[in-house]
Design a protein around this motif. Structure first.
Motif, mmCIF file in Angstrom:
data_model
loop_
_atom_site.group_PDB
_atom_site.id
_atom_site.type_symbol
_atom_site.label_atom_id
_atom_site.label_comp_id
_atom_site.label_asym_id
_atom_site.label_seq_id
_atom_site.Cartn_x
_atom_site.Cartn_y
_atom_site.Cartn_z
ATOM 1 N N VAL A 209 20.147 57.978 23.602
ATOM 2 C CA VAL A 209 19.540 58.786 22.534
ATOM 3 C C VAL A 209 20.319 58.736 21.238
ATOM 4 C CG1 VAL A 209 18.234 60.428 23.899
ATOM 5 C CG2 VAL A 209 20.651 60.834 23.500
ATOM 6 N N VAL A 210 21.616 58.448 21.308
ATOM 7 C CA VAL A 210 22.366 58.338 20.059
ATOM 8 C C VAL A 210 22.684 56.881 19.762
ATOM 9 C CG1 VAL A 210 23.310 60.650 19.996
ATOM 10 C CG2 VAL A 210 24.494 58.906 21.293
ATOM 11 N N ASN B 104 26.390 62.275 15.646
ATOM 12 C CA ASN B 104 26.032 61.415 16.772
ATOM 13 C C ASN B 104 27.244 60.730 17.367
ATOM 14 O OD1 ASN B 104 23.391 61.984 16.938
ATOM 15 N ND2 ASN B 104 22.710 60.277 15.668
ATOM 16 N N ARG C 181 26.675 63.340 22.382
ATOM 17 C CA ARG C 181 25.238 63.194 22.166
ATOM 18 C C ARG C 181 24.714 64.002 20.985
ATOM 19 N NH1 ARG C 181 21.488 62.117 26.681
ATOM 20 N NH2 ARG C 181 20.790 64.222 26.306
ATOM 21 N N ASN D 191 23.166 66.198 18.188
ATOM 22 C CA ASN D 191 22.366 67.417 18.307
ATOM 23 C C ASN D 191 21.479 67.425 19.545
ATOM 24 O OD1 ASN D 191 20.585 65.562 17.470
ATOM 25 N ND2 ASN D 191 19.693 66.767 15.809
ATOM 26 N N ASN D 192 21.445 66.322 20.308
ATOM 27 C CA ASN D 192 20.710 66.360 21.571
ATOM 28 C C ASN D 192 21.422 67.221 22.596
ATOM 29 O OD1 ASN D 192 18.769 64.091 20.908
ATOM 30 N ND2 ASN D 192 20.752 63.123 20.615
ATOM 31 N N SER E 12 21.823 67.738 28.641
ATOM 32 C CA SER E 12 20.641 68.387 29.224
ATOM 33 C C SER E 12 20.529 68.063 30.708
ATOM 34 C CB SER E 12 19.381 67.948 28.479
ATOM 35 O OG SER E 12 19.310 66.551 28.481
ATOM 36 N N ASN F 89 23.581 72.529 23.390
ATOM 37 C CA ASN F 89 23.659 71.688 22.192
ATOM 38 C C ASN F 89 24.479 72.402 21.129
ATOM 39 O OD1 ASN F 89 21.890 73.397 20.649
ATOM 40 N ND2 ASN F 89 20.208 72.546 21.859
#
Lengths: 385, 246, 644
Positions: free
Chosen positions: A122-123, A188, A193, A195-196, A199, A293
């Motif tokens: 994701v990053v 990032n 990760r 601002n993700n 999770s 986050n």
């Protein structure tokens, strides 16, 4: 120990109340008669963690007079530390499953690349940053839960206290520290990760087949136990001579210095100890929340923490518990759409929009009219039976 | 009587104003010394310098048998070295009981961990009782110190000083706001204390100083104007000018 | 250069001889080439047209290029526009208009190559066109896509150019073209040397173009090429990149990436084994390579290039960079010029950075100056200060809804924002803060409560999306010193506003009765009260003043950034930092703090330009450390007043 409880009856009452609450929740949960949903058990478990950090906050602020606006950062660090292991171990399981289907067994490098890809895709990266060096070891990550907040608090506190930054200046400084940390995590390339955040933390590796109802109840118990232990620890700390000295520091720091006490060491001890407990509370909270986050660490969260303690009543540990439980549960009731909208004819008050206004104004009301908070009501009851 | 504290050539200025100007004073042990002087003579600043609250610009402060310099030591180190201080305004910890106030002041290890694991001892309790008797607060040990009268707070603070068991007591205006009966009690307290240690009393009230019956140092504009018995200094023409001139 | 002038002299000398003719007759001479132009043949026509010096030539060439020239059956050429089945004709010589059926005409369609040649020829006409706008366009089009052919006409057009600005531009452009395209190396070097002081982006592009390099690899360094430098693998380039160069040059076999090895192994599984290695053991790279080597030995896969093979191959060859420009004298000159330009650019960038920092400092100063009064002078910590900034910005937005004229609306908004936030500040002081004067930590919490309530209220009223606060047109644009140094007018305006505020506040605090009373009350409220000053009134006014200034700051910040309900929260921590770093209780301190933070933040951003978040993080860390060494700020109060 007997004498400790005898001298502090409120601790005994609190432990009994917490025990009854735990038993009650167990009976009402899906393990019992099924009145409480799993998601509500999670809310209760999370609330217990918030109560724990509120108790820590009460010790550092209510007893020692340091209005720290950084304790939620320690909470978040604890969450990140445990979240890294949860995410790594779970991703590793998934990756191993998918690679097992191949004709040739995977090399360690391939496994690590695949996990990295899963986590950091994701990053736009697949490399493991240095901070993940111990992510594969639950033991080391749990050590991080304690060590990282502890060390950060130690270094920051040492710097701040030795230069005699006090009062609102210290608050602003701790707030700046929190802001710096959250801004850093928002990047990032922070290695966490951006601002993700992390999770899928509700899935506990090794318990993939265990239903969430059981897991959430287990975490609820763990949180209740942590709160009980933390409460007793802090009650012990503040009840003895230590409590006497830190209250004295709160009321007149320089006088305590002339008594020969090295004030900075005391503040540092209290600051660090509460930071560690905050980290532990965070480590229990985020597996129940499922996601962490950088927004969680933003300075405003730490201010809310102070507000809970203020509303509950500073300088008494049960006050902090009451404040945290009351405000956070009320907050999820209002923002979750639980509160009925009020129709004024020309305007409908929708609580999801107006709750923060109400909350903000109630801080003002509490500080102005009830400086002792909800806990102050107990004094009233005790004095006039 | 050996020299306990030697202040020599100390100066300090705030924003160009010389609060202390080349001040030199020696205190012996045991000794009772009164320091008098008009407002702004530098009495409080003198105490601030000795206790480490204010750092002097120049000068030396030598302490004790080993001739240790107090400059560069922190307030708590100086307090631990044996200098106790009572403030002008009574500053006791009003939220806590008299017993807790005294217990905090008792001469015990001051490190945070030894305090954390502190056990209340028989000896400690005895010492608290002894001091409480000395300052006349035996019946008030369990009371919140905020509820004490002004004079009682002053005594409690002196009691806390005694509990610290210092070699030098710095006492800033102990008699302010006291009835004459309370003053008499305070005088006795200080005189008794001065039998075994050095006591420096800063006071405005000439009557109180007279009752202490000790060597007097007159401060003016940050330096020593005169020193000797009260009668000797009050006969001094410059002292008269300074006091009348104000 | 000399040759160019010679050429021009010849060209101008021939012109009068052909002047008698008209355009149509010249075209008729070359009728075949005009009607069906080819890239080689068209030059003859263009040369004659150029030499003719006729006024209609440029228009004709444009039409020709645009396929708007038609030939009548009798061979005459016309400029024409299609209109259904008819043509609107324009006579090439007289300009007379007429209409005729398409049937008699053939459209002339020059191909792309020819059109380009025509376009180039056209340039010389456009460059000398009487119309300034057309000349400017022509110059701009050359700048966009320079080529060698444009050089001569451009040079020729410099001397007759009447417009001084355009002439300067032409000289500059001609210099660029000469640097790249002049006929002799000496001309080019002269042109390049001329550019040593030109910091424009264009000039740097020209120099960089000349210095373009391509990587090369060979057994020996080539001596017939202009080599820019030798590359050492592992130092100037990664070993992998070096090896790919070798592979690309056909000097080494391609490497076998892990994925290919695995695919090869998978393809050759034989009874649970690959080349005698059991499949279950293939979970390390070493075992896989062994199995692959086994397959290669059996000739079933291409051999593996091992790291030592790679190193050996790389050691056998020289890696280097070659200039596309063959003449070392020219590349040396360009390097010299570029180095000199870059020194100038760096100096310019420093100035630009300083200007940027100055404007950021002004913004921080504006945001913090109100706080310097409420927090610094009165000691009241107002967490809702940021929301007062937000209120000011929204006031500006609402005013613009009613007053569409942006200049007027700003003039109305500034005092109105002051009034609104002054009112809000006074209300807050009366209702809340005055009850908490001796409980600073609780003031912090109560004002924080007000802050979140105001923020949510703004969200409920104005929504979550950003609202525009448009600056007047005269604040648009930027003041450009050079390609490197420029500053937008709005930032200048904010800077000026900050200066005005500094002066105003210093005036109020130092020269007015109110200021005197404020200082009296903050130093000793009891004494001030006994001298007939009403401390309550002074506190109220001071707080109102600080809040009102926040409102004005809000309008200024809103012009420059977005107006959202969270904008105040973005500034609050920095504002407190500014006041604390600068030194509490001192307006000059706030100025110093804002400058330090502004310059620091820009400095850090310059070191790490991709990442403003990191810049903020490091700045805050710096501030935390700074407070270690100067706990009382840059401009610290001394003496007893500062003791508590």
């Amino acid at each position: 120990m007997n004498s400790f409880f005898l001298r502090n009856p409120s601790t005994l009452w609190f432990l009994m109340g917490l025990g009854l609450f735990t038993i009650g929740v167990t009976i009402l949960s899906e393990a019992g008669i099924g009145f409480l949903s799993t998601s509500f058990i999670k809310i209760l478990g999370k609330t217990l963690c918030l109560c724990l950090i509120a108790v820590a906050m009460d010790v550092v602020w209510g007893y020692c007079g340091i209005l720290s606006l950084g304790h939620f950062a320690f909470f978040g660090i604890g969450g990140y530390a445990v979240g890294m292991w949860l995410m790594y171990a779970r991703t590793e399981g998934i990756v191993l499953d998918s690679l097992a289907a191949q004709t040739i067994p995977p090399t360690p490098q391939e496994i690590s690349d695949a996990i990295g890809n899963q986590i950091f895709g994701v990053v736009g990266s697949s490399e493991f940053p240095l901070v993940w060096a111990f992510a594969d070891s639950l033991f080391l990550q749990l050590l991080m839960v304690v060590l990282v907040p502890g060390l950060l608090a130690l270094v920051f506190g040492w710097l701040a206290f030795r230069s005699r930054v006090t009062g609102v200046y210290l608050s602003i400084l701790t707030q700046a520290m929190t802001l710096a940390l959250s801004l850093y995590l928002f990047q990032n390339d922070s290695g966490l990760r951006g601002n993700n955040g992390l999770s899928g933390l509700q899935n506990i590796p090794g318990f993939e087949t265990t239903p969430q109802a059981t897991i959430s109840l287990a975490f609820f118990y763990a949180s209740a136990l942590a709160l009980a232990l933390g409460y007793v620890l802090f009650a012990w700390v503040v009840s003895g001579k230590m409590g006497s000295v830190i209250k004295a520091i709160r009321d007149n720091e320089s006088r305590v210095r002339f008594l020969g006490y090295h004030v900075e060491s005391y503040k540092l001890l209290v600051f660090t100890l509460t930071a560690i407990i905050a980290g532990i509370a965070g480590a229990l909270y985020y597996p129940q929340a499922g996601i962490i986050n950088p927004a969680e660490i933003a300075p405003i969260a730490s201010i809310y923490l102070a507000v809970w303690v203020a509303i509950g009543g500073r300088g008494r540990l049960y006050g902090a518990v009451i404040g945290a439980a009351f405000v956070s549960l009320l907050s999820s009731w209002f923002t979750g759409g639980g509160a009925p909208a009020i129709n004024l004819g020309f305007y409908t008050v929708n609580w999801t929009d107006w709750w923060l206004v109400l909350l903000g104004l109630s801080f003002v009301a509490v500080t102005l009219f009830f400086p002792k908070g909800i806990g102050g009501l107990f004094d009233y009851l005790v004095r006039k039976p | 009587m050996s020299t306990l504290l030697e202040v020599s050539g100390v100066s300090v200025s705030f924003d160009g104003f010389r609060a202390i100007n080349n001040l030199s004073i020696q205190i012996g042990e045991p000794e009772l010394r009164a320091i008098i002087g008009p407002n702004g003579a530098g009495k409080t600043t003198f105490m601030d310098i000795i206790t480490g609250k204010t750092r002097p610009d120049t000068g030396r402060i030598i302490w004790g048998d080993q001739n240790i310099s107090l400059l560069g030591m922190s307030e708590s180190q100086i307090a631990m070295a044996g200098i106790g201080r009572k403030f002008q305004k009574p500053t006791v910890f009003e939220d806590q009981t008299v017993r807790a106030n005294l217990a905090m002041a008792l001469r015990n290890p001051r490190g945070p961990f030894s305090v954390l694991f502190d056990q209340q001892t028989r000896a400690g309790a005895d010492r608290i009782a002894e001091i409480a008797a000395e300052i006349g607060l035996t019946d008030s040990l369990a009371r919140t110190s905020g509820a004490l009268s002004h004079g009682q707070k002053q005594w409690l603070e002196i009691g806390m000083l005694l509990a610290q068991d210092p070699r030098l007591l710095l006492v800033d205006e102990p008699a302010a706001g006291m009835t004459s009966q309370e003053r008499a009690h305070t005088t006795d307290l200080l005189k008794r204390a001065a039998k075994t240690r050095a006591v420096v009393v800063v006071e405005h009230d000439m009557e109180f100083v007279r009752r202490l019956d000790c060597k007097v140092t007159v401060l003016h504009e940050g330096s020593v104007l005169a020193e000797g018995s009260l009668d000797h200094v009050t006969a001094n023409q410059t002292v008269i000018d300074v006091y009348l001139g104000r | 250069m000399r040759r160019v002038f010679l050429f021009l002299a010849l060209w101008l000398g021939f012109a009068p001889a052909l002047q008698a003719q008209d355009l149509q007759s010249i075209l008729q001479i070359h009728a075949t080439e005009v009607a069906d132009p080819g890239r080689r043949t068209v030059n003859a026509v263009l040369d004659d047209l150029a030499v003719s010096g006729l006024s209609g030539v440029a228009d004709f060439l444009e039409s020709w290029q645009d396929k708007a020239v038609w030939q009548r059956a009798d061979g005459q050429f016309f400029v024409a526009a299609e209109a259904g089945n008819d043509l609107h004709l324009t006579d090439i010589v007289s300009g007379a208009q007429s209409t005729a059926s398409k049937a008699n005409f053939t459209q002339i369609k020059p191909n792309g190559g020819v059109r380009r040649v025509i376009g180039t020829a056209l340039v010389q006409f456009q460059l000398t066109d009487p119309d300034l706008a057309r000349r400017t366009t022509a110059v701009a089009s050359i700048a966009r896509s320079p080529n060698a052919d444009q050089l001569a006409p451009l040079l020729a057009s410099i001397a007759p150019e009447p417009d001084a600005d355009l002439r300067a531009r032409k000289v500059q452009l001609a210099n660029f073209l000469s640097a790249s395209f002049a006929a002799t190396p000496n001309d080019r070097i002269a042109a390049i040397d001329n550019m040593a002081q030109d910091t424009s982006v264009e000039a740097r592009a020209v120099l960089n173009q000349i210095l373009t390099v391509r990587p090369g690899v060979a057994a020996m360094l080539p001596d017939n090429e202009n080599v820019a430098g030798v590359l050492t693998p592992g130092q100037d380039m990664t070993p992998d990149a070096a090896y790919s160069l070798l592979v690309a040059a056909g000097l080494a076999p391609p490497r076998t990436p892990p994925g290919v090895i695995r695919a090869a192994l998978e393809a050759h599984i034989d009874g649970g084994r690959v080349a005698d290695v059991p499949v279950a053991q293939l979970n390390t790279n070493a075992m896989r390579e062994r199995a692959y080597a086994g397959l290669a030995a059996a000739g079933r896969v291409p051999p593996l290039v091992t790291p030592s093979d790679r190193d050996a191959a790389m050691a056998a060859f020289a890696f280097f960079e070659i200039y596309a420009e063959a003449d070392p004298a020219i590349t040396d000159a360009a390097k010299r010029a570029l180095a000199s330009v870059e020194t100038r650019v760096a100096a310019g960038q420093t100035v630009d950075l300083a200007l940027d920092a100055l404007s950021l400092a002004s913004i921080y100063f504006l945001a913090a100056i109100g706080l310097a009064i409420t927090f610094g002078v009165m000691g009241v910590i107002n967490m809702a200060h940021g929301e007062f900034i937000m209120m000011g910005a929204y006031t500006g937005y609402v005013v613009q809804l009613f007053i569409p004229d942006y200049t007027l609306s700003i003039i109305v908004a500034l005092p109105l924002a002051f009034a609104v936030t002054f009112g809000a500040g006074v209300t807050m002081e009366r209702l809340v803060i005055r009850h908490l004067y001796h409980r600073p930590l609780e003031t912090l919490l109560a004002t924080f409560g007000i802050s979140i309530a105001l923020q949510q209220l703004a969200k409920n009223i104005f929504g979550t999306q950003a609202r525009p606060l448009t600056s007047p047109a005269w604040l648009d644009g930027a003041w450009v010193f050079s390609d490197v140094i420029q500053i937008s007018y709005i930032r200048i305006a904010i800077f000026v506003l900050a200066l005005i505020f500094l002066a105003l506040i210093l005036f109020v605090l130092k020269r007015t009765r109110l200021g005197l009373e404020v200082r009296a009350v903050t130093q000793n409220p009891g004494m001030a009260a006994s001298m007939g000053i009403n401390p309550e009134r002074i506190n109220m006014l001071t707080f109102g003043l600080g809040s009102g200034i926040a409102g004005i700051a809000g309008v200024a910040i809103g012009l420059y950034a977005k107006v959202t309900s969270e904008m105040g929260a973005d500034y609050i921590v920095q504002s407190f930092m500014t006041v604390v770093v600068g030194g509490v209780g001192n307006v000059w301190g706030t100025l110093a703090g804002a400058s330090l933070i502004g310059f620091l933040q820009k400095g850090i951003e310059w070191l790490n330009p991709s990442n403003t978040l990191a810049a903020q993080t490091y700045m805050i860390l710096f501030i935390i450390l700074f407070i270690q060494f100067r706990p009382k700020g840059i401009v610290a109060l001394k003496g007893r007043a500062a003791a508590d």
